[in-house]
Design a protein around this motif. Sequence first.
Motif, PDB file in Angstrom:
ATOM      1  N   LYS A  69      -4.247  12.871   8.940  1.00 54.19           N
ATOM      2  CA  LYS A  69      -3.576  12.353   7.751  1.00 54.19           C
ATOM      3  C   LYS A  69      -2.298  11.633   8.167  1.00 54.19           C
ATOM      4  CE  LYS A  69      -1.540  13.909   3.356  1.00 54.19           C
ATOM      5  NZ  LYS A  69      -1.175  15.093   2.537  1.00 54.19           N
ATOM      6  N   GLU A  70      -2.030  10.518   7.535  1.00 51.27           N
ATOM      7  CA  GLU A  70      -0.827   9.757   7.864  1.00 51.27           C
ATOM      8  C   GLU A  70       0.444  10.551   7.568  1.00 51.27           C
ATOM      9  OE1 GLU A  70      -1.471   6.257   5.445  1.00 51.27           O
ATOM     10  OE2 GLU A  70      -1.552   5.020   7.253  1.00 51.27           O
ATOM     11  N   ILE A  71       1.439  10.331   8.400  1.00 51.34           N
ATOM     12  CA  ILE A  71       2.788  10.812   8.119  1.00 51.34           C
ATOM     13  C   ILE A  71       3.664   9.582   7.864  1.00 51.34           C
ATOM     14  CG2 ILE A  71       2.628  12.935   9.474  1.00 51.34           C
ATOM     15  CD1 ILE A  71       4.177  11.455  11.695  1.00 51.34           C
ATOM     16  N   GLU A 117       7.675   3.771   7.062  1.00 54.20           N
ATOM     17  CA  GLU A 117       6.434   3.246   7.623  1.00 54.20           C
ATOM     18  C   GLU A 117       5.452   4.402   7.873  1.00 54.20           C
ATOM     19  OE1 GLU A 117       4.210  -0.009   8.586  1.00 54.20           O
ATOM     20  OE2 GLU A 117       6.383  -0.195   8.228  1.00 54.20           O
ATOM     21  N   PRO A 118       4.162   4.193   7.587  1.00 56.89           N
ATOM     22  CA  PRO A 118       3.167   5.246   7.851  1.00 56.89           C
ATOM     23  C   PRO A 118       2.625   5.176   9.288  1.00 56.89           C
ATOM     24  CG  PRO A 118       2.135   3.430   6.669  1.00 56.89           C
ATOM     25  CD  PRO A 118       3.574   3.052   6.831  1.00 56.89           C
ATOM     26  N   PHE A 119       2.360   6.372   9.861  1.00 57.05           N
ATOM     27  CA  PHE A 119       1.802   6.450  11.219  1.00 57.05           C
ATOM     28  C   PHE A 119       0.768   7.575  11.274  1.00 57.05           C
ATOM     29  CE2 PHE A 119       6.080   4.724  11.811  1.00 57.05           C
ATOM     30  CZ  PHE A 119       5.816   3.599  12.577  1.00 57.05           C
ATOM     31  N   VAL A 156      16.014   8.723  12.597  1.00 57.21           N
ATOM     32  CA  VAL A 156      14.596   8.849  12.244  1.00 57.21           C
ATOM     33  C   VAL A 156      14.335  10.193  11.590  1.00 57.21           C
ATOM     34  CG1 VAL A 156      12.249   8.995  13.169  1.00 57.21           C
ATOM     35  CG2 VAL A 156      13.844   7.309  14.087  1.00 57.21           C
ATOM     36  N   THR A 157      13.610  10.160  10.473  1.00 57.83           N
ATOM     37  CA  THR A 157      13.188  11.377   9.785  1.00 57.83           C
ATOM     38  C   THR A 157      11.705  11.280   9.459  1.00 57.83           C
ATOM     39  OG1 THR A 157      15.367  11.610   8.764  1.00 57.83           O
ATOM     40  CG2 THR A 157      13.568  12.865   7.788  1.00 57.83           C
ATOM     41  N   GLU A 158      10.950  12.319   9.819  1.00 57.81           N
ATOM     42  CA  GLU A 158       9.524  12.377   9.456  1.00 57.81           C
ATOM     43  C   GLU A 158       9.390  12.980   8.070  1.00 57.81           C
ATOM     44  OE1 GLU A 158       6.952  14.334  12.174  1.00 57.81           O
ATOM     45  OE2 GLU A 158       7.165  12.802  13.744  1.00 57.81           O
ATOM     46  N   GLU A 173       0.818  -1.212   0.000  1.00 56.64           N
ATOM     47  CA  GLU A 173       0.000   0.000   0.000  1.00 56.64           C
ATOM     48  C   GLU A 173       0.856   1.269   0.000  1.00 56.64           C
ATOM     49  OE1 GLU A 173      -3.296   0.047   2.774  1.00 56.64           O
ATOM     50  OE2 GLU A 173      -3.145  -2.130   3.013  1.00 56.64           O
ATOM     51  N   PHE A 174       2.115   1.174   0.408  1.00 57.36           N
ATOM     52  CA  PHE A 174       2.981   2.369   0.370  1.00 57.36           C
ATOM     53  C   PHE A 174       4.307   2.036  -0.312  1.00 57.36           C
ATOM     54  CE2 PHE A 174       3.232   0.297   4.489  1.00 57.36           C
ATOM     55  CZ  PHE A 174       4.597   0.176   4.751  1.00 57.36           C
TER      56      PHE A 174
END
Length: 582
Positions: A546-548, A523-525, A566-568, A505-506
């Motif tokens: 909305k997912e990040i 990964e989406p959260f 980790v990077t958003e 899905e991503f």
Amino acid sequence: MKILLTAINAKYIHSNLAVYSLLAYAKENRAAIEIAEYTINHRREYILQEIYKIKPDVLCFSCYIWNYEYVCQIAAEFHKLRPDTPIWVGGPEVSYEIEKLFSEHPAFYGVMIGEGEKTFLRLTNYYCRKEPLDLSEIPGIAYRKGYRGKGADQIVQTLPGEPLNMNEIPFCYDHIEDFSNRIIYYESSRGCPFSCSYCLSSIDRHLRFRDIELVKKDLLFLIEKEVPQVKFVDRTFNCSHSHAMEIWRFIKEKDRGMTNFHFEIAADLLTEEELELLSGFRPGLVQFEIGVQSTNPATIAEIHRTMGLSAVSSAVALIQKAGNIHIHLDLIAGLPYEGYERFARSFRDIYALKPDQLQLGFLKVLKGSYMYEHRAEYGILYGDRPPYEVMQTKWISYDEILKIKLVEEMLEVYYNSGQFEVTMKLLDAVYADSFAFFLSLGQFYERNGYLDRNHSRIKRCELLLEFLKEEGKISEDLMQESLLYDLYYRENMKSRPYWAKNPAEFAKISRLYCKKGKTSHIEPFFYHFPTKNQRTITNLPERLTKEIYVLFEYEKRDALTHQAGVTEIRDQEEDRNGKTHE
């Protein structure tokens, strides 16, 4: 002549400083001495067979709590096979109650009591037909004189040896290739200025330091050889301000970015000058183990510790503010004047400091210690066999000790492992009583038969979700996402939990940002999670509309926690630079 120094270590990665130090000091008899190292993971039959094949003329064992039963059994079997080979033992586990030791272990011929280097040299001189001419001339030993365990032995104990000058002990790691992928143990001082009643180090009040120039020479060798970790075994490393500062300045100056140094320190002794120096260290250069043991003033006084709790808390906070040193705090359950409820308070006090690790240990009643001498006064019941662990005291029952053991097990799995860093921060915001939380979780494990099983990380996540669902204090989707975050924060998982989204899905965004295959993952959260610098939070994150996307980069691991960088990703289609999550 073949003299075999035998070490049975707790793990393969450990090295045995004692046997290498004995060998280095007795270098004039080097040709007659061999070292054999094993671990407690080896079968006892295997160790026996290997020692037998070496055919030593004299067999020596280094004895500690973790290997003593191995030594006793192997020595007894070896004695049957080669009854004329003298078996010598040494170390803290055999330096006390000598008559009882010989009575219980007829295979033992002799004991090296206390410091061993000079004693072992004289012993090897004796067996190599050098001076002395008789064992009775060697200080610091006890031995059988008679019929070798047949009931008529005379036990001879000589006078204690003099404390050794630390500068006389040669550096023992010249052949560093023999220690590949192992922890190096190093000693820059002996003795302890304090009198903690549970500790054998308090017996040796002859505090001695190795000359600082010799220490620097030794450490430079280890740094240049890029040894991964050096553990100082000094009992209270910073008891001398000048000694500690010289060494800390030196390792900072010579640091090559590869070696980690471990120190046991008294945090309340740290000065402003020391803290300022430490704040400038490379992240991961040093790590500290700090023994708090209890926050109960009555207990601290009774065990003869000198510790200012407020000073400890302040020092820990300042070190954490710099963010460059791993901190490990210790507690001991079963100490005098500390009952169950008071221990729970000590736990909450120390857990609130948010150390990187909190070691919850149980009192060991060690032969030779003040605690051992006063065991009847304190009503201590403890195991007769190593590690001589407390079962109950006048202040705490065995039922209560068992509850604390549940807390210890859950603490190890979910906090000390570092595998649930984000999830534990969220749970701290919900459960005000940390001790009660770990106890409830442990009782849930016990009630459902989950203890004493080897669970995978994903299974540990599932069990925590099951527990939290029963509790009903936090939303399931928040916990599922935080646990998923923790899984990938630690490693690029090969398996995915049942609640995770299908990667198909991503896939497009994964291809866009994960250019290096297994070295990164996206990964989406629906939540923003606490950052590394947020040790505690008071409010739970709110669900986003909305997912990040979060990019985990395993080539950019944190030097202290080993978690991924980790990077958003705010806008996966347009903002390819992302926003670093610090």
